[in-house]
Enzyme design. Structure first.
Site, PDB file in Angstrom:
ATOM      1  N   ARG A   1       0.842  -1.196   0.000  1.00 57.00           N
ATOM      2  CA  ARG A   1       0.000   0.000   0.000  1.00 57.00           C
ATOM      3  C   ARG A   1       0.872   1.239   0.000  1.00 57.00           C
ATOM      4  NH1 ARG A   1      -4.729  -1.763   4.351  1.00 57.00           N
ATOM      5  NH2 ARG A   1      -5.410  -3.605   3.193  1.00 57.00           N
TER       6      ARG A   1
ATOM      7  N   ARG B   1       2.751   1.004  10.379  1.00 58.45           N
ATOM      8  CA  ARG B   1       2.182   1.370   9.079  1.00 58.45           C
ATOM      9  C   ARG B   1       3.295   1.317   8.041  1.00 58.45           C
ATOM     10  NH1 ARG B   1      -2.630   3.983   8.102  1.00 58.45           N
ATOM     11  NH2 ARG B   1      -2.805   4.548  10.298  1.00 58.45           N
TER      12      ARG B   1
ATOM     13  N   GLU C   1      -6.089  -0.943  15.477  1.00 59.47           N
ATOM     14  CA  GLU C   1      -6.720  -1.905  14.571  1.00 59.47           C
ATOM     15  C   GLU C   1      -5.753  -2.999  14.143  1.00 59.47           C
ATOM     16  OE1 GLU C   1      -7.672  -2.590  10.040  1.00 59.47           O
ATOM     17  OE2 GLU C   1      -7.563  -0.485  10.627  1.00 59.47           O
TER      18      GLU C   1
ATOM     19  N   SER D   1     -10.019  -5.980  10.125  1.00 53.85           N
ATOM     20  CA  SER D   1     -11.326  -5.473   9.711  1.00 53.85           C
ATOM     21  C   SER D   1     -12.068  -6.622   9.047  1.00 53.85           C
ATOM     22  CB  SER D   1     -11.192  -4.310   8.726  1.00 53.85           C
ATOM     23  OG  SER D   1     -10.737  -3.149   9.371  1.00 53.85           O
TER      24      SER D   1
ATOM     25  N   ARG E   1       1.326  -6.311  12.580  1.00 52.36           N
ATOM     26  CA  ARG E   1       0.675  -5.681  13.735  1.00 52.36           C
ATOM     27  C   ARG E   1       0.492  -6.690  14.865  1.00 52.36           C
ATOM     28  NH1 ARG E   1      -3.383  -0.745  12.223  1.00 52.36           N
ATOM     29  NH2 ARG E   1      -1.924   0.344  10.838  1.00 52.36           N
TER      30      ARG E   1
END
Length: 430
Positions: free
Chosen positions: A262, A277, A349, A352, A391
């Site tokens: 990403r 990130r 987070e 999801s 994560r």
């Protein structure tokens, strides 16, 4: 992708659902395009009928020796042919405009999704585990003594730039063990089919899974036009594109462990320290293809699968349902699972789990044939992280850190680490 017929039937409801997301009303402009497109199609069909009639009369005029009528009819046939071609092209252009407009509109939220503007309006629905009480202030993952030497941001920056990391030694092995543990759990306990999927995909796959045309800047594209996947949701979901599945084949449940890429185009200045990130990361993804009647229960099942991974790793977490203003573009409903990170003293987070309804299925024409022999219907598609490996590594390291700089590792990982249960302060497994 939205169904223009549903918008025609209830434009007010469509606009009201968009308004819940904070988006402007769109039905008027969409219906105007639709009406113009349909008018062109009708005009072309009318001209085609007139051409067919004139074509039949040409022969009759020729047979009776009426040269003037013969020439007039020949000219009319030629005129109608050009008129039909022009109107068909205009209808095609209007159809492309309508399709593009529909493709850029976010999915409509489910009725039970809470209204809200941003993450502050998300609603907590579940919490598991109690954060530890530390004798000294807990450190972030990259500052833990046993971790620091094996989490090399400087060398990664030298080779690739910012937002990359090189994991080495025991930390790299723990990262690999986490991914293996997740996949094994999903296959052996949760009944998912393991898939080793590509990480390069075509435009059609990105479009079909709602990553294009609106969010191309969030992903990386190669010089020959391929895309590096933002998540294996793309190849797994698109694997049923264009198919008409047997109803008995549903649900299809898949999992894949892949690299993900990403650009983080909208995150400048956010989470720049550590590996929270990154431009390149690993994720174990879950994707389900279901009958419409089963998608609600399937989302809850997938949520349980993701939560179960964290519970097995002894990581405290909370689950929230995202409000309308914080949901992703393609989602009808999303649950976020947030792991407790003591180094930041907050939940972040880590997964999801979303249902898209038939939003993606319409874009990629994925359908199933009902067992009763009825007309093929669109499937429902769901996706969820099970989990983000990097994560999860952060959560394991921060929650297990000890005052001496070592890390106590979850018992569930021991079989993947040769029975070792501790990352020592000098970065070895013991």
């Amino acid at each position: 992708m939205h169904d223009i017929r549903a918008i025609r039937e209830n434009p007010a409801a469509f606009d009201a659902a968009l308004a819940r997301r904070g988006d402007a009303a769109m039905s008027s402009s969409l219906l105007a395009l639709d009406e113009a497109r349909r008018a062109k199609i009708l005009a072309a069909e009318t001209a085609q009928a007139e051409q067919n009639k004139a074509s039949k009369e040409v022969g009759a005029a020729k047979g009776r020796g009426d040269e003037d009528e013969f020439q007039r009819l020949r000219a009319l046939v030629s005129e109608k042919k050009a008129e039909i071609a022009r109107m068909q092209e205009e209808a095609k252009a209007l159809d492309a405009q309508l399709t593009d407009a529909l493709a850029r509109i976010a999915n409509l939220p489910a009725d039970d999704v809470p209204d809200g503007a941003d993450e502050e309006d998300n609603v907590e629905i579940h919490r598991w585990g109690n954060p530890r009480n530390f004798d000294v202030a807990p450190k972030e993952h990259f500052d833990i003594a046993g971790v620091a030497a094996s989490m090399d941001f400087e060398t990664a920056a030298k080779t690739s730039g910012s937002r990359f990391v090189m994991l080495k030694g025991a930390v790299a092995r723990i990262h690999r063990a986490l991914a293996q543990f997740m996949v094994d759990t999903h296959v052996d306990q949760n009944g998912l089919l393991e898939v080793n999927s590509p990480v390069l995909v075509r435009d059609d796959a990105m479009y079909g899974t709602d990553k294009l045309p609106k969010f191309g800047e969030d992903s990386y594209r190669t010089e020959d036009g391929m895309w590096l996947v933002p998540t294996s949701e793309v190849p797994l979901t698109y694997s049923v594109a264009g198919d008409v599945l047997d109803e008995a084949a549903l649900p299809i449940r898949m999992t894949a462990h892949t690299l993900c890429f990403r650009s983080e185009a909208g995150s400048a200045g956010r989470d720049t320290a550590g590996m929270l990130r990154q431009h390149q990361f690993e994720k174990v993804e879950m994707v389900s293809i279901t009958h419409p009647d089963g998608s609600e229960d399937e989302q809850k099942r997938m949520l349980d699968c993701a939560q179960g991974i964290l519970e097995a790793l002894e990581i405290p977490y909370r689950t929230v349902v995202l409000c309308t203003g914080d949901m992703g573009f393609g989602a009808r409903r999303t649950y976020d699972i947030e792991a407790w990170l003591p180094g930041q003293n907050t939940y972040r987070e880590i997964s999801s789990v979303s249902t898209t309804g038939d939003f993606q299925a319409r874009r990629m024409n994925a359908r199933f044939k009902p067992a009763d022999g009825g007309k093929p219907q669109f499937v429902h598609t769901l996706n969820g992280s099970g989990l983000a490996v990097g994560r999860c590594l952060i959560a394991v390291l921060e929650n297990g850190q000890q005052a001496d700089g070592s890390v106590k590792l979850p018992t569930a990982l021991a079989p993947y680490l040769g029975g070792k249960t501790v990352l020592t302060a000098d970065g070895a497994l013991a």
